[in-house]
Motif scaffolding. Structure first.
Motif, mmCIF file in Angstrom:
data_model
loop_
_atom_site.group_PDB
_atom_site.id
_atom_site.type_symbol
_atom_site.label_atom_id
_atom_site.label_comp_id
_atom_site.label_asym_id
_atom_site.label_seq_id
_atom_site.Cartn_x
_atom_site.Cartn_y
_atom_site.Cartn_z
ATOM 1 N N PHE A 162 0.927 -1.126 -0.020
ATOM 2 C CA PHE A 162 -0.005 -0.018 0.053
ATOM 3 C C PHE A 162 0.836 1.265 -0.085
ATOM 4 O O PHE A 162 1.579 1.442 0.913
ATOM 5 C CB PHE A 162 -0.763 0.107 1.122
ATOM 6 N N ILE A 163 0.910 1.797 -0.958
ATOM 7 C CA ILE A 163 1.858 2.983 -1.381
ATOM 8 C C ILE A 163 1.194 4.055 -2.125
ATOM 9 O O ILE A 163 0.349 3.989 -2.997
ATOM 10 C CB ILE A 163 3.088 2.670 -2.149
ATOM 11 N N GLY A 164 1.150 5.286 -1.422
ATOM 12 C CA GLY A 164 0.380 6.386 -2.243
ATOM 13 C C GLY A 164 -0.909 6.287 -2.192
ATOM 14 O O GLY A 164 -1.723 6.773 -3.233
ATOM 15 N N GLY A 165 -1.743 5.717 -1.243
ATOM 16 C CA GLY A 165 -3.071 5.415 -1.146
ATOM 17 C C GLY A 165 -3.591 4.393 -2.256
ATOM 18 O O GLY A 165 -4.793 4.505 -2.585
ATOM 19 N N ALA A 166 -2.628 3.564 -2.863
ATOM 20 C CA ALA A 166 -3.014 2.498 -3.624
ATOM 21 C C ALA A 166 -2.415 1.206 -3.524
ATOM 22 O O ALA A 166 -1.361 1.075 -3.046
ATOM 23 C CB ALA A 166 -2.869 2.959 -4.958
ATOM 24 N N TRP A 167 -2.876 0.367 -3.794
ATOM 25 C CA TRP A 167 -2.227 -1.237 -3.343
ATOM 26 C C TRP A 167 -1.527 -1.398 -5.017
ATOM 27 O O TRP A 167 -2.045 -0.951 -6.078
ATOM 28 C CB TRP A 167 -3.555 -2.268 -3.532
ATOM 29 N N ASP A 184 11.194 0.198 -3.226
ATOM 30 C CA ASP A 184 9.643 0.392 -2.891
ATOM 31 C C ASP A 184 9.455 0.868 -1.639
ATOM 32 O O ASP A 184 8.587 1.792 -1.326
ATOM 33 C CB ASP A 184 9.125 -1.327 -2.578
ATOM 34 N N GLY A 185 10.463 0.742 -0.564
ATOM 35 C CA GLY A 185 10.407 1.508 0.699
ATOM 36 C C GLY A 185 10.567 2.860 0.591
ATOM 37 O O GLY A 185 10.071 3.473 1.198
ATOM 38 N N GLN A 186 11.397 3.142 -0.487
ATOM 39 C CA GLN A 186 11.716 4.815 -0.694
ATOM 40 C C GLN A 186 10.476 5.240 -1.493
ATOM 41 O O GLN A 186 10.133 6.449 -1.111
ATOM 42 C CB GLN A 186 12.967 4.857 -1.732
ATOM 43 N N ARG A 187 9.697 4.547 -2.170
ATOM 44 C CA ARG A 187 8.526 5.019 -3.004
ATOM 45 C C ARG A 187 7.642 5.515 -1.867
ATOM 46 O O ARG A 187 6.806 6.499 -1.781
ATOM 47 C CB ARG A 187 8.010 3.963 -3.840
ATOM 48 N N ALA A 188 7.483 4.327 -0.775
ATOM 49 C CA ALA A 188 6.301 4.466 0.299
ATOM 50 C C ALA A 188 7.071 5.760 1.207
ATOM 51 O O ALA A 188 5.922 6.730 1.781
ATOM 52 C CB ALA A 188 6.523 3.455 1.182
ATOM 53 N N VAL A 189 8.106 6.087 1.428
ATOM 54 C CA VAL A 189 8.617 7.250 2.177
ATOM 55 C C VAL A 189 8.319 8.312 1.500
ATOM 56 O O VAL A 189 7.566 9.493 1.895
ATOM 57 C CB VAL A 189 10.283 7.195 2.453
ATOM 58 N N ASP A 190 8.726 8.319 0.081
ATOM 59 C CA ASP A 190 8.350 9.732 -0.816
ATOM 60 C C ASP A 190 6.667 9.923 -0.786
ATOM 61 O O ASP A 190 6.471 11.116 -0.693
ATOM 62 C CB ASP A 190 8.894 9.379 -2.229
ATOM 63 N N ALA A 191 5.834 8.812 -0.683
ATOM 64 C CA ALA A 191 4.433 8.931 -0.755
ATOM 65 C C ALA A 191 4.209 9.736 0.717
ATOM 66 O O ALA A 191 3.335 10.488 0.564
ATOM 67 C CB ALA A 191 3.950 7.817 -1.195
ATOM 68 N N ALA A 192 4.708 9.223 1.548
ATOM 69 C CA ALA A 192 4.531 9.897 2.800
ATOM 70 C C ALA A 192 4.734 11.194 3.150
ATOM 71 O O ALA A 192 3.866 12.095 3.760
ATOM 72 C CB ALA A 192 4.913 9.024 4.269
ATOM 73 N N VAL A 193 6.195 11.500 2.701
ATOM 74 C CA VAL A 193 6.445 13.024 2.823
ATOM 75 C C VAL A 193 5.592 13.845 1.849
ATOM 76 O O VAL A 193 5.065 14.807 2.336
ATOM 77 C CB VAL A 193 7.910 13.143 2.273
ATOM 78 N N ALA A 194 4.898 13.283 0.713
ATOM 79 C CA ALA A 194 4.025 14.054 -0.095
ATOM 80 C C ALA A 194 2.637 14.361 0.405
ATOM 81 O O ALA A 194 1.922 15.261 0.323
ATOM 82 C CB ALA A 194 3.866 13.461 -1.460
ATOM 83 N N ALA A 195 2.417 13.447 1.457
ATOM 84 C CA ALA A 195 0.900 13.445 2.033
ATOM 85 C C ALA A 195 1.063 14.293 3.254
ATOM 86 O O ALA A 195 -0.002 14.912 3.748
ATOM 87 C CB ALA A 195 0.515 11.944 2.273
ATOM 88 N N GLN A 196 2.161 14.315 3.931
ATOM 89 C CA GLN A 196 2.503 14.982 5.022
ATOM 90 C C GLN A 196 1.875 16.522 5.210
ATOM 91 O O GLN A 196 1.171 16.722 6.118
ATOM 92 C CB GLN A 196 3.777 15.007 5.494
ATOM 93 N N ALA A 197 2.008 17.339 4.359
ATOM 94 C CA ALA A 197 1.470 18.633 4.277
ATOM 95 C C ALA A 197 -0.073 18.820 4.360
ATOM 96 O O ALA A 197 -0.657 19.397 5.159
ATOM 97 C CB ALA A 197 1.819 19.661 3.176
ATOM 98 N N ALA A 198 -0.719 17.935 3.305
ATOM 99 C CA ALA A 198 -2.261 17.750 3.575
ATOM 100 C C ALA A 198 -2.756 17.275 4.811
ATOM 101 O O ALA A 198 -3.739 17.652 5.510
ATOM 102 C CB ALA A 198 -2.734 17.018 2.642
ATOM 103 N N TRP A 199 -2.027 16.176 5.313
ATOM 104 C CA TRP A 199 -2.373 15.631 6.829
ATOM 105 C C TRP A 199 -2.232 16.880 7.873
ATOM 106 O O TRP A 199 -3.123 16.655 8.711
ATOM 107 C CB TRP A 199 -1.390 14.500 7.119
ATOM 108 N N ALA A 200 -1.310 17.372 7.877
ATOM 109 C CA ALA A 200 -1.012 18.746 8.912
ATOM 110 C C ALA A 200 -1.863 19.750 8.775
ATOM 111 O O ALA A 200 -2.567 20.242 9.622
ATOM 112 C CB ALA A 200 0.521 19.185 8.687
ATOM 113 N N ALA A 201 -2.525 19.997 7.658
ATOM 114 C CA ALA A 201 -3.610 20.885 7.223
ATOM 115 C C ALA A 201 -4.888 20.421 7.805
ATOM 116 O O ALA A 201 -5.844 21.205 7.784
ATOM 117 C CB ALA A 201 -3.459 21.300 5.847
#
Length: 106
Positions: free
Chosen positions: A14-19, A49-66
């Motif tokens: 599960f990476i970036g909101g998708a399986w 794959d781990g790096q893709r997951a980390v990158d997706a989490a970093v990209a989602a962080q601003a929206a989650w914080a807001a």
């Protein structure tokens, strides 16, 4: 019940909101330690794959914080409710995958 639970559990990453399959397409077996039987195969994540997951989490962080705290709380509560509703399925999966006693898995 065992067949249904194993069949229904996601086998991808599960990476970036998708399986997704592992980038390499590789899978690895999940075996029942009590019987040696292969329960299923799951995506074999690589460092990429781990790096893709980390990158997706970093990209989602601003929206989650807001997201307002109340809404975040409701999302987390819903996740908790879903886990509690599936306690028996999750306990069975832990027992099958790790050999953990069912009562302890609950």
């Amino acid at each position: 019940m065992t067949t249904t639970v194993v069949r229904d559990v996601p086998k991808q990453l599960f990476i970036g909101g998708a399986w997704q399959d592992a980038e390499s397409g590789r899978t690895l077996p999940v075996d029942n330690p009590a019987t040696g039987e292969e329960l299923c195969r799951v995506a074999d994540a690589s460092p990429a794959d781990g790096q893709r997951a980390v990158d997706a989490a970093v990209a989602a962080q601003a929206a989650w914080a807001a997201t307002p705290p109340r809404q975040r709380s409701e999302i987390l509560r819903r996740a908790y409710d879903l886990i509690i509703a599936r306690t028996e399925d999750l306990a069975l999966l832990m027992t099958l995958e790790m050999g953990k006693p069912l009562a302890e898995a609950r």
